[in-house]
Scaffold this active site. Structure first.
Site, PDB file in Angstrom:
ATOM      1  N   GLU A   1      -9.880  11.961  -0.434  1.00  0.00           N
ATOM      2  CA  GLU A   1      -8.979  11.959   0.725  1.00  0.00           C
ATOM      3  C   GLU A   1      -9.434  13.018   1.715  1.00  0.00           C
ATOM      4  OE1 GLU A   1      -6.306  10.036   1.963  1.00  0.00           O
ATOM      5  OE2 GLU A   1      -6.847  11.397   3.582  1.00  0.00           O
TER       6      GLU A   1
ATOM      7  N   GLY B  60     -15.276  11.069   2.546  1.00  0.00           N
ATOM      8  CA  GLY B  60     -16.180  10.351   1.651  1.00  0.00           C
ATOM      9  C   GLY B  60     -17.167   9.489   2.409  1.00  0.00           C
TER      10      GLY B  60
ATOM     11  N   THR C 119      -9.578   2.904   3.417  1.00  0.00           N
ATOM     12  CA  THR C 119      -9.570   3.919   4.485  1.00  0.00           C
ATOM     13  C   THR C 119      -8.640   3.575   5.635  1.00  0.00           C
ATOM     14  OG1 THR C 119     -11.598   2.870   5.259  1.00  0.00           O
ATOM     15  CG2 THR C 119     -11.840   4.883   3.966  1.00  0.00           C
TER      16      THR C 119
ATOM     17  N   LEU D 268       0.247  -3.868   6.783  1.00  0.00           N
ATOM     18  CA  LEU D 268       1.543  -3.482   6.220  1.00  0.00           C
ATOM     19  C   LEU D 268       1.318  -2.721   4.921  1.00  0.00           C
ATOM     20  CD1 LEU D 268       3.443  -6.857   6.713  1.00  0.00           C
ATOM     21  CD2 LEU D 268       3.888  -4.717   7.943  1.00  0.00           C
TER      22      LEU D 268
ATOM     23  N   HIS E 110      30.491 -11.412  -2.909  1.00  0.00           N
ATOM     24  CA  HIS E 110      31.342 -11.372  -1.723  1.00  0.00           C
ATOM     25  C   HIS E 110      32.110 -10.053  -1.695  1.00  0.00           C
ATOM     26  CE1 HIS E 110      34.043 -12.705   1.422  1.00  0.00           C
ATOM     27  NE2 HIS E 110      35.050 -12.206   0.696  1.00  0.00           N
TER      28      HIS E 110
HETATM   29  C1  LIG Z   1       4.341   4.485  13.208  1.00  0.00           C
HETATM   30  C2  LIG Z   1       4.014   3.508  12.111  1.00  0.00           C
HETATM   31  C3  LIG Z   1       5.038   2.923  11.397  1.00  0.00           C
HETATM   32  C4  LIG Z   1       4.751   2.043  10.370  1.00  0.00           C
HETATM   33  N1  LIG Z   1       5.789   1.485   9.686  1.00  0.00           N
HETATM   34  C5  LIG Z   1       5.535   0.624   8.688  1.00  0.00           C
HETATM   35  C6  LIG Z   1       6.599   0.077   7.922  1.00  0.00           C
HETATM   36  O1  LIG Z   1       7.766   0.389   8.154  1.00  0.00           O
HETATM   37  N2  LIG Z   1       6.286  -0.781   6.913  1.00  0.00           N
HETATM   38  C7  LIG Z   1       4.991  -1.132   6.645  1.00  0.00           C
HETATM   39  O2  LIG Z   1       4.772  -1.921   5.725  1.00  0.00           O
HETATM   40  N3  LIG Z   1       3.956  -0.622   7.338  1.00  0.00           N
HETATM   41  C8  LIG Z   1       4.204   0.247   8.348  1.00  0.00           C
HETATM   42  N4  LIG Z   1       3.154   0.804   9.035  1.00  0.00           N
HETATM   43  C9  LIG Z   1       1.786   0.395   8.659  1.00  0.00           C
HETATM   44  C10 LIG Z   1       1.326   1.144   7.403  1.00  0.00           C
HETATM   45  O3  LIG Z   1       1.381   2.528   7.643  1.00  0.00           O
HETATM   46  C11 LIG Z   1      -0.089   0.723   7.040  1.00  0.00           C
HETATM   47  O4  LIG Z   1      -0.138  -0.678   6.896  1.00  0.00           O
HETATM   48  C12 LIG Z   1      -0.508   1.353   5.714  1.00  0.00           C
HETATM   49  O5  LIG Z   1      -0.469   2.751   5.794  1.00  0.00           O
HETATM   50  C13 LIG Z   1      -1.913   0.899   5.326  1.00  0.00           C
HETATM   51  O6  LIG Z   1      -2.244   1.481   4.113  1.00  0.00           O
HETATM   52  P1  LIG Z   1      -3.764   1.752   3.706  1.00  0.00           P
HETATM   53  O7  LIG Z   1      -3.695   2.315   2.334  1.00  0.00           O
HETATM   54  O8  LIG Z   1      -4.570   0.554   3.953  1.00  0.00           O
HETATM   55  O9  LIG Z   1      -4.313   2.852   4.735  1.00  0.00           O
HETATM   56  P2  LIG Z   1      -3.748   4.221   5.302  1.00  0.00           P
HETATM   57  O10 LIG Z   1      -2.335   4.437   4.987  1.00  0.00           O
HETATM   58  O11 LIG Z   1      -4.162   4.261   6.728  1.00  0.00           O
HETATM   59  O12 LIG Z   1      -4.559   5.314   4.480  1.00  0.00           O
HETATM   60  C14 LIG Z   1      -5.925   5.488   4.622  1.00  0.00           C
HETATM   61  C15 LIG Z   1      -6.296   6.852   4.067  1.00  0.00           C
HETATM   62  O13 LIG Z   1      -7.703   6.929   3.988  1.00  0.00           O
HETATM   63  C16 LIG Z   1      -8.116   8.229   4.370  1.00  0.00           C
HETATM   64  N5  LIG Z   1      -9.520   8.143   4.779  1.00  0.00           N
HETATM   65  C17 LIG Z   1     -10.061   7.391   5.779  1.00  0.00           C
HETATM   66  N6  LIG Z   1     -11.394   7.525   5.800  1.00  0.00           N
HETATM   67  C18 LIG Z   1     -11.716   8.378   4.801  1.00  0.00           C
HETATM   68  C19 LIG Z   1     -12.922   8.887   4.304  1.00  0.00           C
HETATM   69  N7  LIG Z   1     -14.114   8.537   4.825  1.00  0.00           N
HETATM   70  N8  LIG Z   1     -12.876   9.758   3.266  1.00  0.00           N
HETATM   71  C20 LIG Z   1     -11.687  10.122   2.709  1.00  0.00           C
HETATM   72  N9  LIG Z   1     -10.521   9.648   3.130  1.00  0.00           N
HETATM   73  C21 LIG Z   1     -10.524   8.773   4.148  1.00  0.00           C
HETATM   74  C22 LIG Z   1      -7.155   8.573   5.488  1.00  0.00           C
HETATM   75  O14 LIG Z   1      -7.110   9.969   5.728  1.00  0.00           O
HETATM   76  C23 LIG Z   1      -5.852   8.011   4.938  1.00  0.00           C
HETATM   77  O15 LIG Z   1      -5.183   8.965   4.163  1.00  0.00           O
HETATM   78  C24 LIG Z   1       3.405   1.718  10.058  1.00  0.00           C
HETATM   79  C25 LIG Z   1       2.369   2.317  10.769  1.00  0.00           C
HETATM   80  C26 LIG Z   1       2.656   3.217  11.776  1.00  0.00           C
HETATM   81  C27 LIG Z   1       1.529   3.863  12.510  1.00  0.00           C
END
Ligand SMILES: Cc1cc2nc3c(=O)[nH]c(=O)nc-3n(C[C@H](O)[C@H](O)[C@H](O)COP(=O)(O)OP(=O)(O)OC[C@H]3O[C@@H](n4cnc5c(N)ncnc54)[C@H](O)[C@@H]3O)c2cc1C
Length: 466
Positions: free
Chosen positions: A33, A115, A144, A320, A445
């Site tokens: 991370e 990474g 990521t 999501l 209900h």
């Molecule tokens: C304001 C907002 C509100 C949202 N509300 C909702 C909601 O209510 N419900 C919902 O379902 N979704 C919601 N989402 C969407 C949701 O946040 C994302 O769909 C979800 O976080 C995706 O998960 P993920 O694990 O794919 O990636 P992410 O949560 O984006 O995590 C990726 C991680 O990878 C790390 N990373 C990236 N590159 C590297 C690297 N090279 N080396 C090490 N670490 C790395 C990042 O630092 C991060 O911690 C919202 C998004 C936003 C911006």
């Protein structure tokens, strides 16, 4: 250092859930991370903080406008924004610390740093101090996530021109807030700041809000948000934002072209979507195939390079958190040698405004385009006893069922607690259920969920309370 069975890059909801499931199945797992805390976008700057502010601002609005009508006297409620932000930050901290605890509990090694996959089975991690470590691993899952999509020529400073991240931490409610983009994030955060006192204008390129959602739902939802005080400017595009003066001046043109007008604002929120994030992963050098920035995967989440998988926002499908989590579980099980899959036909989608909007499955537009014959059952919350007594009568439940088989194809809800109610529809769809199955299921209900049952009855034109 051991050779890991699996190393997950990224600890968002996709990555950390994948790591935990793999550890449960007996694999030796590591996560990488780059940020200071685990949990990714969702826990740090997405789902969790936005829901904290939606919850607090909703209660503030109720205290200001609705309590008196229920016989609750409060002497004019005042906004203490720093305290509300602290409430949000504590909620975030509780959640990210929870992930750290779970990783430890499952004996998952965490490497803090960025990474880069230097070869299949080899990840180089560069820490904040520039020091590197190399991890050897049999399998890699790229999780990521995504980053904010930017508008060409408009620089996000996270103070006056903000992304969702800046909009979650404003120091004061802007007098005028311009929201660029009428998608989920723009409407949720626009609602937060309207409730906290901002005059909110939403500019959207398309001629409708919430592209991809059922059009009838989007129309009614726009009317509701309009009644709440949000102004919409559809079929319009923000061309530039002049930030040289004290007030921002956005130049807005009709989408089809024509004379520009100026919209003034104290803060502009750019909420035009998100883009997959693969910066610095080294995918090009490895030959990992991407399409419009997203890692291309097969039905087993495998990229075109052996031993490298991807899940979550960085691959195709809705961005999501729960979709990312389910993919995390599936890919962990697949890597551990089990059979697993994600049913993309039954992924719910929720907008946590008030009322909430929730949907699962097909929209009417999609069914029409696919030439599927369907029947519709609709039930308004004005006819639901609990909604009446709670004075939360905005909205309806709409169930779309196959005209021949009665199988549920899509469910769309606007209403208080729609996000919770959509789960029963999702389960019905997972089981291949029919509208009649929902209609014959006993619902407690008085609950708002009775409107789901009534909509299912309405598919066969036999709703009781209408
Ligand atoms: C304001 C907002 C509100 C949202 N509300 C909702 C909601 O209510 N419900 C919902 O379902 N979704 C919601 N989402 C969407 C949701 O946040 C994302 O769909 C979800 O976080 C995706 O998960 P993920 O694990 O794919 O990636 P992410 O949560 O984006 O995590 C990726 C991680 O990878 C790390 N990373 C990236 N590159 C590297 C690297 N090279 N080396 C090490 N670490 C790395 C990042 O630092 C991060 O911690 C919202 C998004 C936003 C911006």
């Amino acid at each position: 250092m051991p050779i890991y069975d699996l190393t997950v890059i990224g600890t968002g909801p996709g990555g950390y859930v994948c790591a935990i499931r793999a550890a449960q199945l007996g694999l030796k797992v590591a996560v990488v991370e780059k940020d200071k805390t685990f949990g990714g976008t969702c826990l740090n700057v997405g789902c969790i903080p936005s829901k904290a502010l939606l919850h607090a601002s909703h209660l503030f609005e109720e205290a200001c406008h609705d309590f008196a009508g229920m016989g609750i006297k409060v002497s004019s409620p005042k906004l203490d924004l720093p305290a509300m932000m602290k409430f949000k930050d504590e909620g975030v901290a509780g959640n990210v610390n929870g992930v750290a605890f779970l990783l430890k509990k499952n004996k998952i090694d965490a490497f803090i740093g960025r990474g880069k996959i230097v070869a299949p089975g080899k990840i180089e991690v560069t820490g904040a101090d520039g020091k590197t470590q190399t991890i050897e691993t049999r399998n890699i899952v790229i999780a990521t996530g995504s980053d904010v999509a930017r508008l060409k020529g408009i620089k996000i400073d996270e103070k006056r021109i903000v992304s969702s991240t800046g909009a979650l931490s404003l120091e004061a409610a802007p007098r005028k807030l311009l929201v660029v983009g009428a998608g989920v994030i723009g409407l949720e955060l626009g609602s937060v700041w309207r409730r906290l006192g901002s005059e909110v204008t939403v500019v959207e390129f398309l001629d409708r809000i919430l592209p991809g959602m059922d059009a009838e739902v989007a129309r009614q939802f726009q009317r509701i948000l309009g009644k709440q005080g949000i102004t919409f400017k559809l079929s319009s595009k923000v061309m530039a934002i002049d930030s040289s003066g004290k007030i921002l001046k956005a130049s807005v043109e009709p989408a089809a072209g024509g004379a520009a007008e100026t919209i003034e604002a104290d803060v502009a929120l750019i909420a035009i979507g998100r883009v997959p994030y693969t910066d610095g992963l080294g995918l090009d050098a490895l030959g990992v195939k991407t399409e419009r920035g997203r890692v291309v995967t097969d039905a087993h989440f495998k990229s075109n390079v052996d031993g490298i998988y991807a899940i979550g926002d960085v691959i195709a499908g809705p961005m999501l958190a729960h979709k990312a989590e389910d993919e995390g579980i599936a890919v962990a099980e697949i890597i551990a040698g089990q059979a697993s899959h994600v049913n993309y036909d039954a992924i719910p989608n929720v907008i946590y405004t008030f009322p909430e909007v929730a949907s699962v499955g097909k929209t009417e537009e999609e069914l029409k385009a696919a030439g599927v014959a369907y029947t519709t059952g609709k039930f308004p919350f004005t006819a639901n006893g609990r909604a009446k007594v709670n004075r939360t009568t905005d909205g309806f439940v709409k169930i779309l069922a196959d005209a021949k088989t009665d199988r549920v194809l899509g469910v769309h809800i606007i209403g208080a607690d729609a996000g919770t109610m959509i789960t029963e529809a999702t389960i019905a769809m997972e089981f291949g259920g029919a509208a009649e199955d929902i209609a014959r299921t006993c619902h407690p209900h008085p609950t708002l969920s009775e409107a789901v049952k009534e909509a299912a009855l309405a598919v066969a034109k036999r709703a009781i309370h209408m």
